[in-house]
Each structure stands twice: as structure tokens, then as C-alpha cells.
Design an enzyme around this catalytic site. Sequence first.
Site, PDB file in Angstrom:
ATOM      1  CB  CYS A 194      -0.934  -0.305   0.982  1.00 44.94           C
ATOM      2  SG  CYS A 194      -1.227   1.578   2.632  1.00 44.94           S
ATOM      3  CB  CYS A 234       1.716   0.839   4.057  1.00 50.44           C
ATOM      4  SG  CYS A 234      -0.675   0.887   4.296  1.00 50.44           S
TER       5      CYS A 234
END
Length: 516
Positions: free
Chosen positions: A42, A45
Site C-alpha cells: 500500500c 503505508c
Amino acid sequence: SSAEAGLYTASDQIVLLSRENVESVLVNSTAAIVVEFYASWCGHCIAFSPVYKSLARDIKEWKPAVELAAIDCAAEANRKVCTGFSIRGYPTLKFFHAYSKAESTGESFKGFPRDVRGLRHKIIEQLETHGEPWPPACPPLESTSQAEINSFFETNNVQHLALIFEESKSFIGREVTLDLLQFENIAVRRVLSNEEDLVTKLGVTEFPSCYLYYPGGNFTQLKVANEARTFYTFALQRLPGVVRSGKPPLDNTHLVTNNTEEPWRPFNRSRVYMADLESTLHYSLRVELASQTQIKGEVLIALKKYISVLAKYFPGRPVVMNLLQSINSWLQNQTANEISYVAFKEKLDNSSQAPDTALPEGVRWVGCQGSKPHFRRYPCGVWTLFHVLTVQAKKAGGSDAKEVLSSMRGYIHHFFGCRPCAEHFENMAQESLAEVTTLSTAVLWLWSRHNRVNNRLAGDLSEDPNFPKIQWPSPEICPACHTVKDNGEHRWNHEQVLSFLLSHFSSNNILSDYLE
Ligand code: FAD
């Protein structure tokens, strides 16, 4: 394993959660725990991970009260765990109280801040709402009053009480309280600016400011260059009598008596000693390299690079330089894919028999002496050596910005006997060595990575109590290196740090005391 594929490594001071350890870490922990649920694919992230890592370094001292953890929900093996906590988006941060039960799913930090300072404040607010049982290592965070101070020394057996006067919205008092929680003989309390009795009694006019308060009512203002968290923390950790919990009190007497098998050699902490550099070379070339009987392939390439960098930049005495240059030309002429350490050693010793060519045998630590035989010494020498080499390379003005650092990386990776050290260093190199594009950034890169290691090792068993691991250089030895941002956060002045390093590790600052 899932941990290795994720966004964090063992060097990050973040507990790496997996299906196997999640329960033992979260359930019934004595510390509160913040967990990041992320997915390694992600983008948000990935963007957040450097912030989370730097948060971990920033609140490292708070660990017994609050820990950071992370789990990669993208790893197959962890999927059940993440569903169990009802994780729907990444990254999600959850706060787990100390002594959480197995069925606890934590409290989500909704819309959490994406900067270290904001996260730190959020954690403090969360700690403050912590019901019973309070994490035992966490000191009281509420503000204090004249009444409490009056009886403070009757109920608390500490030498120093630091009072941080501040506005109610300021977090500095609580931050410093947590920064000092692993230190004994000191307590820190915040006092709000509207606490008129104390403000008037001490004559406080500046918020924030920090005062030391003593039994009987004596007080003095703590002198710092900036009225900011890191400056208070640094100064308070170093007050006389203040020691890290579980460490012996600092004892300067055994610095002058003989506590190791050798007599103590007095030295000046603001200088570099050739005796340390030559001892490091001796140990590296005659002891550490000797652990490999055959040196071939990648390892041989690493050795060639290391010796070549030494021959070019080591600021040594003529006898030592003659030796390094003679070994270097011999080594670079070896065309086989393999040499034996015996052949290398022969060259090292035979060269030494030539006139004006020698590397002294044995070690003689000076600036790298430890207060006990198992402290400091060779690893201290290795850091010092490579700082000196990056600085010498900068002064020589070569064209390859990474020359010294890649030789160091190769040496540490293939030869450095401390294997966990080598692994951590390799992690840092993989993460950011590519950012080094100039000889100056090479000097600064090594400085900042060394500080990361210092941060990680502060308070560790390997720390010599007489040489605490600090973020170096301290405000005492380089005041200009330290500044604060408008919001009060500490900021290194990189230009000043660079000029400090260029002078500290320059040939002019290297003393030849204690050479034979
Ligand atoms: P050192 O950290 O060795 O520093 C030596 C001297 O360098 C200091 O006295 C100071 O004068 C100066 N200095 C301090 N900080 C800086 C800086 N940021 N920039 C420039 N100069 C500075 N030990 C572990 O337990 N775990 C590890 O993972 C680990 N990794 C290591 C990785 C490498 C590459 C090396 C060389 C060592 C590593 N060590 C590790 C050992 C550890 O870092 C120390 O070297 C050792 O504990 C001795 O500490 P010291 O007090 O002598 O200071």
C-alpha cells in the site's frame, strides 16, 4: 519470513508482529502498545513507514511505558490476525492499553497525524485517558501544584525534581517526563502557567522554562541553549547523580585508577588518537581478517576495496603508509580469484621487515578505552577509522562520492566479527546509501547512521556507563550544531555539523600520544 518482506526490520525498534507472537506481545503487556496494521503493497503505508520509524527513534526512551509495533496484513500468514482485529484499511493505528485482555481489539487512532510530533502528542493524550491499571513504568503526567511540591520530598526519594513551567496546551512537560522515565534520582513534573503560587514563588516569566527544585525550597533555573524538549532532556539526563535505571552510578575515580588490566591512559574527548586508528588496523588486518582462511570472489573484491581506500586516505605515519601502499599494490596485482589469508599475512609481516615499513603489533586503546575490558575498544575504533576516512576523502576531493562508504559496507558485511552489527549496518545501507551523491553527504550519512545506532543502543548492556550513547556531537561540544524549528522540534544544523566533523576528524585533530 513475513517480517523480512514487510516495511520494517529488526533495526527499527518496532516490535514486528506475526501470527506467532501477536498474542504474547499484546495480551497482558505491562506497557501500552501502539500497533500499525499495514499492507506492504500500500502506497500510503510505504509513505508512512519512515515517519513511524522516526517516531520509534524519537520515543525510544518511553518504551517501558509505551511500545510501537507493526504487522504486515499483506502477508498470507497474518491475514487471520488482521481480520480478527477488524482491519479494513491501511494503514490503521490502534492503541492497546497495558494489561489488555485477549479479546481486546484496541482503540483506533482515527485520522491520525502523519508527522512524528503529532503522533507523539496523540500517544500522550491516549496515555492520559488510560484507566486502571496504569502502565507501571509510566510516571504521572498531570500537572503539579504548590501543595504537592511541599510534601514531594517526604514521599519521593529522588535527588532532583525538575519542574517544567508551560501553557496548558504545551506537551513539553509530559514529553520530558517520559524521556526521563528510565533514569533514577530524578522526577519531572509539569506546572501550568496559571499555577500562581509556584509561578510567583520562583519568579517564572517564560513558558516553557525548566527549574530544579530542592528540599527546603531552594531552586535554580536549568540553563539550556533553547527552551525545548531535547535540550531539557539532554541536560536533565546528565545532572550529577542521575543514572539510567539498573546502571551503576557514574564513577570518575575508576577513570584514573586501574580498573582494566592496563593502566588508564588519560585522554581528551575532543581529540582523535592515532593509537586508536593503528590499533584498529592491527586488529582488523591481523585478527579479524584471519578468520577467513581463503579469501575469494566477492570477499576478495571487498578486501581489495578496503585496502585501496586505506592506502589512499589513511592519514598515517610514513611507516604505516609505506606498509599500506605496499600491501595495496601487491593485492591489486593478484589476478587469481582467490588468495589465502596466510599469503596476505606473509605480505603484511614481510613488508614490515623492510626499512621504514611497519604496522605496530598489538592494541593500545586511548580515546576508545572502556571503563571495563568488554566496553568500547575495537568497534569504537572501526567507527572512528571510517569517520576519518570519509573526512579525508572529502578533503582529497575525489570523484567517487561513495568510495569510502562502499568499502566500509563491504568490510562490515564480509569481515566485521559482530554479525548483528553487520546485519543492521547492511539494512541501513540498503535503505539509504543510494542517497549519497557528494563527498559531503557521505560524511554526513555516516554521522547520521552512527547516531541511529547510538539511539538504538542507548541503555543497552553494551553501553559503557562512563561513555553514554548520545546523539553526537552534544550541545556542549557543538552548540551551533543544534537548533529548533518554529514548533520547538529539534533540528540539526547540517552545515554546522559538517564543518564540525571536517574539523574533528581532520589530520590536525589527530594526536600521536601513546604511540610507541
Ligand atoms: P562508538 O559508538 O563506538 O563511537 C566511538 C566514538 O565516535 C565516540 O566516542 C564519539 O567520539 C564518536 N561518535 C559518536 N557518535 C558519532 C557520530 N554519530 N558521528 C561521528 N562520531 C561519533 N553494537 C551493538 O550492540 N549492536 C549493533 O547493532 C551495532 N552495530 C554496529 C555497527 C557498526 C558499523 C559498528 C562499527 C559498530 C556497531 N556496534 C553495534 C558497536 C557500537 O556501535 C559501539 O561501537 C560500541 O558499543 C562502542 O561504543 P562507544 O561508546 O565506544 O562509542
